[in-house]
Write an enzyme that holds these catalytic residues in place. Sequence first.
Site, mmCIF file in Angstrom:
data_model
loop_
_atom_site.group_PDB
_atom_site.id
_atom_site.type_symbol
_atom_site.label_atom_id
_atom_site.label_comp_id
_atom_site.label_asym_id
_atom_site.label_seq_id
_atom_site.Cartn_x
_atom_site.Cartn_y
_atom_site.Cartn_z
ATOM 1 N N SER A 122 11.646 -28.805 -10.970
ATOM 2 C CA SER A 122 12.108 -27.447 -10.316
ATOM 3 C C SER A 122 11.312 -26.410 -10.651
ATOM 4 C CB SER A 122 13.494 -27.379 -10.309
ATOM 5 O OG SER A 122 13.995 -26.169 -9.864
ATOM 6 N N GLU A 124 13.127 -23.903 -10.899
ATOM 7 C CA GLU A 124 14.251 -23.001 -11.536
ATOM 8 C C GLU A 124 14.012 -23.386 -13.150
ATOM 9 O OE1 GLU A 124 16.743 -21.588 -10.206
ATOM 10 O OE2 GLU A 124 18.281 -21.700 -11.907
ATOM 11 N N TYR A 146 21.750 -26.257 -14.910
ATOM 12 C CA TYR A 146 20.782 -26.931 -14.175
ATOM 13 C C TYR A 146 19.465 -26.971 -14.512
ATOM 14 C CZ TYR A 146 18.248 -28.156 -9.882
ATOM 15 O OH TYR A 146 16.986 -28.802 -9.156
HETATM 16 P P1 NAP Z 1 20.578 -32.274 -2.320
HETATM 17 O O1 NAP Z 1 20.570 -32.328 -0.799
HETATM 18 O O2 NAP Z 1 21.547 -31.761 -3.105
HETATM 19 O O3 NAP Z 1 20.672 -34.224 -2.505
HETATM 20 C C1 NAP Z 1 20.925 -34.410 -3.909
HETATM 21 C C2 NAP Z 1 21.036 -36.163 -3.687
HETATM 22 O O4 NAP Z 1 21.236 -36.457 -5.065
HETATM 23 C C3 NAP Z 1 22.287 -36.597 -2.706
HETATM 24 O O5 NAP Z 1 21.598 -37.596 -2.205
HETATM 25 C C4 NAP Z 1 23.219 -36.940 -3.907
HETATM 26 O O6 NAP Z 1 24.202 -38.072 -3.399
HETATM 27 C C5 NAP Z 1 22.301 -37.599 -5.012
HETATM 28 N N1 NAP Z 1 23.137 -37.702 -6.189
HETATM 29 C C6 NAP Z 1 23.797 -36.677 -6.777
HETATM 30 N N2 NAP Z 1 24.067 -37.368 -7.932
HETATM 31 C C7 NAP Z 1 23.965 -38.630 -8.158
HETATM 32 C C8 NAP Z 1 23.962 -39.864 -8.867
HETATM 33 N N3 NAP Z 1 24.817 -39.760 -10.166
HETATM 34 N N4 NAP Z 1 23.438 -40.831 -8.733
HETATM 35 C C9 NAP Z 1 22.535 -40.961 -7.547
HETATM 36 N N5 NAP Z 1 22.411 -40.340 -6.812
HETATM 37 C C10 NAP Z 1 23.193 -38.822 -6.909
HETATM 38 O O7 NAP Z 1 18.951 -32.238 -2.809
HETATM 39 P P2 NAP Z 1 17.646 -32.116 -2.553
HETATM 40 O O8 NAP Z 1 17.543 -30.543 -2.047
HETATM 41 O O9 NAP Z 1 17.527 -32.759 -1.317
HETATM 42 O O10 NAP Z 1 16.420 -31.953 -3.600
HETATM 43 C C11 NAP Z 1 16.150 -33.050 -4.111
HETATM 44 C C12 NAP Z 1 15.883 -33.089 -5.474
HETATM 45 O O11 NAP Z 1 14.775 -32.124 -5.756
HETATM 46 C C13 NAP Z 1 16.802 -32.850 -6.356
HETATM 47 O O12 NAP Z 1 16.387 -33.423 -7.750
HETATM 48 C C14 NAP Z 1 16.649 -31.261 -6.697
HETATM 49 O O13 NAP Z 1 17.450 -30.681 -8.026
HETATM 50 C C15 NAP Z 1 15.189 -31.149 -6.668
HETATM 51 N N6 NAP Z 1 14.712 -29.988 -6.273
HETATM 52 C C16 NAP Z 1 15.152 -29.140 -5.036
HETATM 53 C C17 NAP Z 1 14.346 -28.123 -4.499
HETATM 54 C C18 NAP Z 1 15.050 -27.700 -3.276
HETATM 55 O O14 NAP Z 1 14.772 -26.394 -3.031
HETATM 56 N N7 NAP Z 1 15.706 -28.404 -2.565
HETATM 57 C C19 NAP Z 1 13.692 -27.476 -5.104
HETATM 58 C C20 NAP Z 1 12.945 -27.870 -6.600
HETATM 59 C C21 NAP Z 1 13.575 -29.397 -6.987
HETATM 60 P P3 NAP Z 1 25.548 -38.014 -2.607
HETATM 61 O O15 NAP Z 1 24.897 -37.826 -1.034
HETATM 62 O O16 NAP Z 1 26.048 -39.070 -2.741
HETATM 63 O O17 NAP Z 1 26.053 -36.823 -3.074
HETATM 64 O O1 G4F Z 2 19.976 -20.986 -2.339
HETATM 65 P P1 G4F Z 2 20.191 -20.808 -3.742
HETATM 66 O O2 G4F Z 2 21.435 -21.347 -4.019
HETATM 67 O O3 G4F Z 2 18.871 -21.824 -4.505
HETATM 68 P P2 G4F Z 2 18.472 -21.664 -6.227
HETATM 69 O O4 G4F Z 2 19.620 -21.097 -7.050
HETATM 70 O O5 G4F Z 2 17.372 -20.803 -5.977
HETATM 71 O O6 G4F Z 2 18.212 -23.092 -6.431
HETATM 72 C C1 G4F Z 2 17.684 -24.099 -5.544
HETATM 73 O O7 G4F Z 2 16.167 -23.875 -5.622
HETATM 74 C C2 G4F Z 2 15.669 -24.594 -6.940
HETATM 75 C C3 G4F Z 2 14.407 -24.405 -6.973
HETATM 76 O O8 G4F Z 2 13.819 -23.173 -7.583
HETATM 77 C C4 G4F Z 2 16.325 -26.012 -6.751
HETATM 78 F F1 G4F Z 2 15.876 -26.703 -7.919
HETATM 79 C C5 G4F Z 2 17.602 -26.113 -6.796
HETATM 80 O O9 G4F Z 2 17.984 -27.336 -6.758
HETATM 81 C C6 G4F Z 2 18.197 -25.551 -5.548
HETATM 82 O O10 G4F Z 2 17.519 -26.380 -4.565
HETATM 83 O O11 G4F Z 2 20.009 -19.371 -4.334
HETATM 84 C C7 G4F Z 2 18.826 -18.657 -4.170
HETATM 85 C C8 G4F Z 2 19.033 -17.079 -4.528
HETATM 86 C C9 G4F Z 2 19.616 -17.066 -5.770
HETATM 87 O O12 G4F Z 2 19.073 -15.964 -6.690
HETATM 88 C C10 G4F Z 2 20.905 -16.441 -5.796
HETATM 89 O O13 G4F Z 2 21.791 -15.714 -6.653
HETATM 90 O O14 G4F Z 2 19.996 -16.595 -3.701
HETATM 91 C C11 G4F Z 2 20.838 -15.743 -4.296
HETATM 92 N N1 G4F Z 2 22.238 -15.711 -3.558
HETATM 93 C C12 G4F Z 2 22.723 -14.385 -2.947
HETATM 94 N N2 G4F Z 2 23.733 -14.706 -2.333
HETATM 95 C C13 G4F Z 2 22.966 -16.702 -2.991
HETATM 96 C C14 G4F Z 2 24.089 -16.094 -2.555
HETATM 97 N N3 G4F Z 2 22.974 -18.014 -3.305
HETATM 98 C C15 G4F Z 2 23.941 -18.739 -2.875
HETATM 99 N N4 G4F Z 2 23.752 -20.065 -3.089
HETATM 100 N N5 G4F Z 2 25.078 -18.180 -2.374
HETATM 101 C C16 G4F Z 2 25.055 -16.696 -1.946
HETATM 102 O O15 G4F Z 2 25.864 -16.272 -1.344
#
Ligand code: NAP
Ligand code: G4F
Length: 337
Positions: A122, A124, A146
């Site tokens: 990520s 992050e 995280y």
């Molecule tokens: P998400 O919607 O939160 O999905 C997370 C998944 O992980 C769900 O299917 C959840 O299952 C499963 N999980 C949680 N704990 C587990 C465990 N102990 N064993 C097996 N499965 C488990 O996340 P996403 O946005 O699709 O992201 C996918 C991956 O990419 C994550 O690793 C996230 O950290 C990473 N990532 C995401 C972003 C982004 O912007 N979306 C960016 C960079 C990296 P349940 O349904 O059972 O909860």
């Molecule tokens: O949407 P966010 O919660 O995403 P964040 O923290 O960037 O993390 C996501 O992206 C990561 C990749 O860089 C992934 F690895 C991670 O799993 C996840 O998918 O927040 C984005 C920004 C932050 O700066 C937060 O402070 O939005 C700001 N924010 C402002 N108001 C808020 C809010 N975030 C959330 N969730 N809720 C608010 O009300």
Amino acid sequence: MKALITGITGQDGSYLAEFLIAKGYRVYGVVRRSSTEKYDRIAHIRDRLVLVQADLLDQVSLSQALKEIQPDEIYNLGAQSFVPTSWAQPVLTAEFTGTGVTRMLEAIRSDCPQARFYQASSSEMFGMVRETPQNEKTPFYPRSPYGVAKVYGHHITVNYRESYRLFAVSGILFNHESPRRGLEFVTRKITDAVARIKLGLADELKLGNLDAKRDWGFAGDYVKAMWMMLQQDKPQDYVISTGIAHSVREFAEIAFGFVGLDYKKYVKLDSELLRPAEVDHLLGDSSKARSELGWRPEVGFREMIEMMVEADLQRYSYGKLMDENRYSETKTKALSS
Ligand code: NAP
Ligand code: G4F
């Protein structure tokens, strides 16, 4: 070809499963046991998937799954992925998001070492950024439990590649969104609120830091990059991003503007939503992926926001009216007024 996906019930898992099914893969999805099934995101492809019960916390279950399935490709998307929860549950986050990667790598090493492995790293991890834009060589400075857990997952993937010659890669993906994004993430929180406010179901939206900037792309584009990384001759890590950053404020302005509303009238600042340590500005340089994988994002920022608002409007309109004809009429009215 057989692919196994952890996190198949999540946003990315559902798009990746669709993508791999369309490519002719037999797709296996890891699901964890729960008292109620939460398979909404994969309901439409459920009959084309094989779901297996396993957990990233449980070594035996992972080994058993790999031994039986012998997948060609493994995508480790499972994680506790919500940053604020990682302060509330730091140890659990480390177990799911960090040590879980080692459990999976150990299972691969002993039960199917020929499999190709993708780790969901990520942006992050860059946290308090050391340079802008960030690329594969930018040092990490995580700002949340995280982010720390993801840095561990990233390094252990590189280490198993170098120690055991596994085909293991780490995709450093910047934020990516879609109508399937969890409601707690800021983009979906905004588009969901826009729909409710437009339909008269809510009258305000509480947000934290409006000035935070992210490099937001569309999840459907990003899962293609995961697959591309596993088709290369050599295992390598890649940054995946659009190369353009926007603030939370800009996101809100476009989302409200799309339905003819001014975000300033509805968005209220809530200091409870500020984070103990913030990541202010992420901007990715994905030139390596663009030149070596031939990957590029297809859906633009505004187009993605409009897609998300439309989907939320449809969801609420449908729930409200439960009538196909009146539903489309209301949607048209909501969009044109
Ligand atoms: P998400 O919607 O939160 O999905 C997370 C998944 O992980 C769900 O299917 C959840 O299952 C499963 N999980 C949680 N704990 C587990 C465990 N102990 N064993 C097996 N499965 C488990 O996340 P996403 O946005 O699709 O992201 C996918 C991956 O990419 C994550 O690793 C996230 O950290 C990473 N990532 C995401 C972003 C982004 O912007 N979306 C960016 C960079 C990296 P349940 O349904 O059972 O909860
Ligand atoms: O949407 P966010 O919660 O995403 P964040 O923290 O960037 O993390 C996501 O992206 C990561 C990749 O860089 C992934 F690895 C991670 O799993 C996840 O998918 O927040 C984005 C920004 C932050 O700066 C937060 O402070 O939005 C700001 N924010 C402002 N108001 C808020 C809010 N975030 C959330 N969730 N809720 C608010 O009300």
